[in-house]
Design a protein around this motif. Structure first.
Motif, PDB file in Angstrom:
ATOM      1  N   GLY A   1     -52.768  -3.016 -30.993  1.00  0.00           N
ATOM      2  CA  GLY A   1     -52.622  -2.525 -29.644  1.00  0.00           C
ATOM      3  C   GLY A   1     -53.638  -1.326 -29.610  1.00  0.00           C
ATOM      4  O   GLY A   1     -53.635  -0.932 -28.304  1.00  0.00           O
ATOM      5  N   ASP A   2     -54.322  -1.170 -30.341  1.00  0.00           N
ATOM      6  CA  ASP A   2     -55.532  -0.095 -30.253  1.00  0.00           C
ATOM      7  C   ASP A   2     -56.484  -0.795 -29.357  1.00  0.00           C
ATOM      8  O   ASP A   2     -56.809  -2.007 -29.184  1.00  0.00           O
ATOM      9  CB  ASP A   2     -56.477   0.197 -31.640  1.00  0.00           C
ATOM     10  N   ILE A   3     -56.976  -0.117 -28.474  1.00  0.00           N
ATOM     11  CA  ILE A   3     -58.156  -0.390 -27.602  1.00  0.00           C
ATOM     12  C   ILE A   3     -59.530   0.018 -28.106  1.00  0.00           C
ATOM     13  O   ILE A   3     -59.713   1.558 -27.897  1.00  0.00           O
ATOM     14  CB  ILE A   3     -58.041  -0.025 -26.094  1.00  0.00           C
ATOM     15  N   VAL A   4     -60.519  -0.634 -28.337  1.00  0.00           N
ATOM     16  CA  VAL A   4     -61.826   0.089 -29.097  1.00  0.00           C
ATOM     17  C   VAL A   4     -62.706  -0.779 -28.518  1.00  0.00           C
ATOM     18  O   VAL A   4     -62.728  -1.736 -27.855  1.00  0.00           O
ATOM     19  CB  VAL A   4     -61.658  -0.289 -30.643  1.00  0.00           C
ATOM     20  N   SER A   5     -64.210  -0.003 -28.665  1.00  0.00           N
ATOM     21  CA  SER A   5     -65.242  -0.473 -28.174  1.00  0.00           C
ATOM     22  C   SER A   5     -66.005  -1.365 -29.202  1.00  0.00           C
ATOM     23  O   SER A   5     -66.116  -0.881 -30.426  1.00  0.00           O
ATOM     24  CB  SER A   5     -66.341   0.525 -27.627  1.00  0.00           C
ATOM     25  N   VAL A   6     -66.424  -2.580 -28.918  1.00  0.00           N
ATOM     26  CA  VAL A   6     -67.347  -3.392 -30.039  1.00  0.00           C
ATOM     27  C   VAL A   6     -68.342  -3.763 -29.393  1.00  0.00           C
ATOM     28  O   VAL A   6     -68.737  -3.928 -27.998  1.00  0.00           O
ATOM     29  CB  VAL A   6     -66.395  -4.570 -30.540  1.00  0.00           C
ATOM     30  N   GLU A   7     -69.230  -4.239 -30.170  1.00  0.00           N
ATOM     31  CA  GLU A   7     -70.600  -4.936 -29.771  1.00  0.00           C
ATOM     32  C   GLU A   7     -70.341  -6.356 -30.133  1.00  0.00           C
ATOM     33  O   GLU A   7     -70.326  -6.801 -31.413  1.00  0.00           O
ATOM     34  CB  GLU A   7     -71.973  -4.119 -30.710  1.00  0.00           C
ATOM     35  N   VAL A   8     -70.682  -7.098 -29.082  1.00  0.00           N
ATOM     36  CA  VAL A   8     -70.622  -8.782 -29.432  1.00  0.00           C
ATOM     37  C   VAL A   8     -71.941  -9.018 -30.126  1.00  0.00           C
ATOM     38  O   VAL A   8     -72.868  -8.773 -29.707  1.00  0.00           O
ATOM     39  CB  VAL A   8     -70.594  -9.364 -27.917  1.00  0.00           C
ATOM     40  N   ASP A   9     -71.869  -9.703 -31.391  1.00  0.00           N
ATOM     41  CA  ASP A   9     -72.893 -10.048 -32.144  1.00  0.00           C
ATOM     42  C   ASP A   9     -72.852 -11.686 -32.176  1.00  0.00           C
ATOM     43  O   ASP A   9     -74.099 -12.266 -32.792  1.00  0.00           O
ATOM     44  CB  ASP A   9     -72.995  -9.571 -33.487  1.00  0.00           C
ATOM     45  N   GLU A  10     -71.844 -12.427 -31.645  1.00  0.00           N
ATOM     46  CA  GLU A  10     -71.963 -14.034 -31.689  1.00  0.00           C
ATOM     47  C   GLU A  10     -71.003 -14.486 -30.708  1.00  0.00           C
ATOM     48  O   GLU A  10     -70.084 -13.819 -30.325  1.00  0.00           O
ATOM     49  CB  GLU A  10     -71.518 -14.495 -33.216  1.00  0.00           C
ATOM     50  N   ALA A  11     -71.529 -15.633 -30.289  1.00  0.00           N
ATOM     51  CA  ALA A  11     -70.487 -16.420 -29.121  1.00  0.00           C
ATOM     52  C   ALA A  11     -70.326 -17.959 -29.593  1.00  0.00           C
ATOM     53  O   ALA A  11     -71.433 -18.408 -30.126  1.00  0.00           O
ATOM     54  CB  ALA A  11     -71.052 -16.085 -28.041  1.00  0.00           C
ATOM     55  N   GLY A  12     -69.192 -18.382 -29.216  1.00  0.00           N
ATOM     56  CA  GLY A  12     -68.909 -19.710 -29.376  1.00  0.00           C
ATOM     57  C   GLY A  12     -68.684 -20.489 -28.089  1.00  0.00           C
ATOM     58  O   GLY A  12     -68.916 -19.843 -26.917  1.00  0.00           O
ATOM     59  N   GLU A  13     -67.920 -21.698 -28.183  1.00  0.00           N
ATOM     60  CA  GLU A  13     -67.533 -22.286 -26.746  1.00  0.00           C
ATOM     61  C   GLU A  13     -66.499 -21.281 -26.069  1.00  0.00           C
ATOM     62  O   GLU A  13     -66.545 -21.405 -24.833  1.00  0.00           O
ATOM     63  CB  GLU A  13     -66.978 -23.577 -27.178  1.00  0.00           C
ATOM     64  N   TYR A  14     -65.750 -20.895 -26.822  1.00  0.00           N
ATOM     65  CA  TYR A  14     -64.348 -20.104 -25.920  1.00  0.00           C
ATOM     66  C   TYR A  14     -64.406 -18.922 -26.532  1.00  0.00           C
ATOM     67  O   TYR A  14     -63.632 -17.895 -25.848  1.00  0.00           O
ATOM     68  CB  TYR A  14     -63.418 -20.817 -26.160  1.00  0.00           C
ATOM     69  N   ASP A  15     -64.949 -18.563 -27.784  1.00  0.00           N
ATOM     70  CA  ASP A  15     -64.730 -17.158 -28.432  1.00  0.00           C
ATOM     71  C   ASP A  15     -65.581 -16.517 -28.673  1.00  0.00           C
ATOM     72  O   ASP A  15     -66.923 -16.916 -28.650  1.00  0.00           O
ATOM     73  CB  ASP A  15     -64.057 -17.473 -29.613  1.00  0.00           C
TER      74      ASP A  15
END
Length: 456
Positions: A437-451
């Protein structure tokens, strides 16, 4: 591929580890089980039924063996969903023996009793009183007013931090492939005060995300004859945004006034996310569907939305293999996808539905052609999704935490992801201080086809 099941396990309280049925029944308390099939709108109906039963002193059982009777809330939208509903009824009869059937398939009682004559009762969609009457007959209530306290937010079948908020019932469209108006009637909007009161209670009880649903969300309130404003969804969306939770709009039919919702997204009052059922792009196919046939203008609308709110996420569903669909029409859909660049896409192969007018159309498409077109469509959609997600690597964004497993891996969603139907963002390090339930800030470091994958 995205999850295309009609009834994902997490929307099945009998199968779902996340279903919030955790109370042990008191000694002698009559208990009811629930199997909820189909869409989130049906899930809300299940929650309302269980809340009413809980208020009358019934316990809610998470399994068949602990229940005095089982309610199966069915889906009847597609023949495959009907078959799944009959299977679920049969399973409940085999495991428990005392079964009450409700929901969309309940509009066809002979269809159910013909397959399962031993069911105790059959009621139609959103017939709450009849369901309660059937439960009272099968399992008489035995309340203890000193013990049976109802949770302030009612009984929820979703995790604690998000909740579906149904704002209307029924639909005024006459799409040839759909029988929802026959099953659930014409548009009937809930009073705005009732919707806002429910939303406020949900947020007070800890809900961080409200998922606004109906059969036709953008038409909300247009069934009121003496309304003060032409399109009440606009003020409702603004008011919902004032509670401080994420507000996500589902099933938004692309009327022109939808453009007026987009500034609310740019302001941050409503999530920059639209779930719009476009269904197809070729004007002839859309006409045979009895849908608005203005795909070119739809591209203009999409451009206008992105102009107002560049971060907007667009999700849609499409039907391939609709009767009469030619290779040229299908190719038009693929070309339209190239232009529209939708973020999240689902696709169904057309199938007949008993009672739908599309059944009588000529030139039905062979199954192998439907499958080929579905494969090609999803290949296109996957490539678009993969490219869009790759562009998010290196960006920082807010996510909501849905689950943390025993290995400390957190399953989260960005503002671009609705539960069950879209992708996820995973965090696999440093999650010790996170809670669901937490809402937190993240940095995206990898991507796939849908995730996506990210770090705190």
């Amino acid at each position: 591929m995205p999850r295309m099941s009609q009834n994902p396990p997490s929307l099945r309280p009998d199968l779902a580890p996340s279903a919030r049925i955790t109370e042990a029944p008191r000694a002698g308390q009559p208990t009811i089980g629930m199997v909820s099939l189909g869409c989130p709108k049906a899930l809300v109906d299940s929650e309302r039924i269980l809340t009413r039963l809980r208020a009358e002193g019934y316990g809610i059982s998470p399994d068949y063996s602990g229940a005095d009777a089982v309610i199966v809330n069915t889906c009847g939208f597609l023949d495959s969903a009907k078959a799944e509903s009959l299977d679920a009824i049969g399973e409940a009869l085999a495991e428990n023996g005392r079964v009450i059937v409700t929901g969309c398939l309940g509009a066809e009682p002979e269809y159910i009793t013909g397959a399962h004559p031993k069911v105790l009762a059959v009621t139609g969609p959103h017939q709450y009183e009849q369901v309660l009457d059937a439960v009272h007959t099968a399992v008489p209530p035995d309340p203890d007013p000193f013990i049976d306290l109802l949770p302030a937010s009612g009984v929820k079948l979703t995790p604690r931090h998000y909740s579906y908020l149904k704002i209307s019932e029924g639909c005024n469209h006459k799409c040839k492939f759909c029988i929802i108006p026959d099953m659930r009637g014409l548009l009937t909007s809930r009073p705005a005060k009732a919707v806002l009161r429910e939303a406020e209670k949900l947020v007070e009880s800890g809900v961080r995300e409200l998922l606004v649903i109906s059969q036709d969300t953008s038409a909300y309130g247009t069934d009121w004859k003496d309304r003060d404003e032409k399109f009440p969804i606009l003020s409702l969306a603004r008011d919902l945004g004032s509670f401080g939770a994420w507000v996500r709009m589902h099933y938004v039919y692309p009327y022109p006034h939808v453009r007026e919702l987009i500034p609310l997204m740019a302001e941050g009052l409503v999530l920059p996310y639209l779930d719009i059922p476009f269904q197809h792009a070729h004007p002839d196919t859309l006409k045979r569907m009895a849908r608005p046939a203005a795909a070119a203008r739809t591209l203009d609308e999409i451009a206008a939305w992105r102009d107002i709110c560049p971060d907007i996420t667009l999700r849609s569903t499409f039907i391939v293999g609709y009767p009469g669909e030619t290779e040229e029409e299908f190719q038009t859909l693929l070309d339209w996808m190239d232009e529209a660049q939708l973020d999240r896409v689902g696709c169904f192969q057309y199938e007949n539905v008993d009672g739908a007018r599309s059944n009588a159309l000529p030139d039905h498409v062979p199954d192998e052609v439907k499958q080929d077109r579905w494969d090609r469509f999803m290949e296109k959609a996957q490539a678009i999704s993969e490219a869009k997600l790759a562009a998010k690597v290196g960006k920082r964004m807010d996510v909501i935490v849905d689950e943390i497993d025993e290995d400390g891996i957190a399953t989260c969603r960005t503002k671009a992801d609705a539960p069950e139907i879209d992708g996820n963002l995973f965090i696999d390090e440093g999650t010790e201080r996170l809670s669901v339930g937490d809402i937190v800030s993240v940095e995206v470091d990898e991507a796939g086809e849908y995730d996506l994958w990210g770090r705190l």
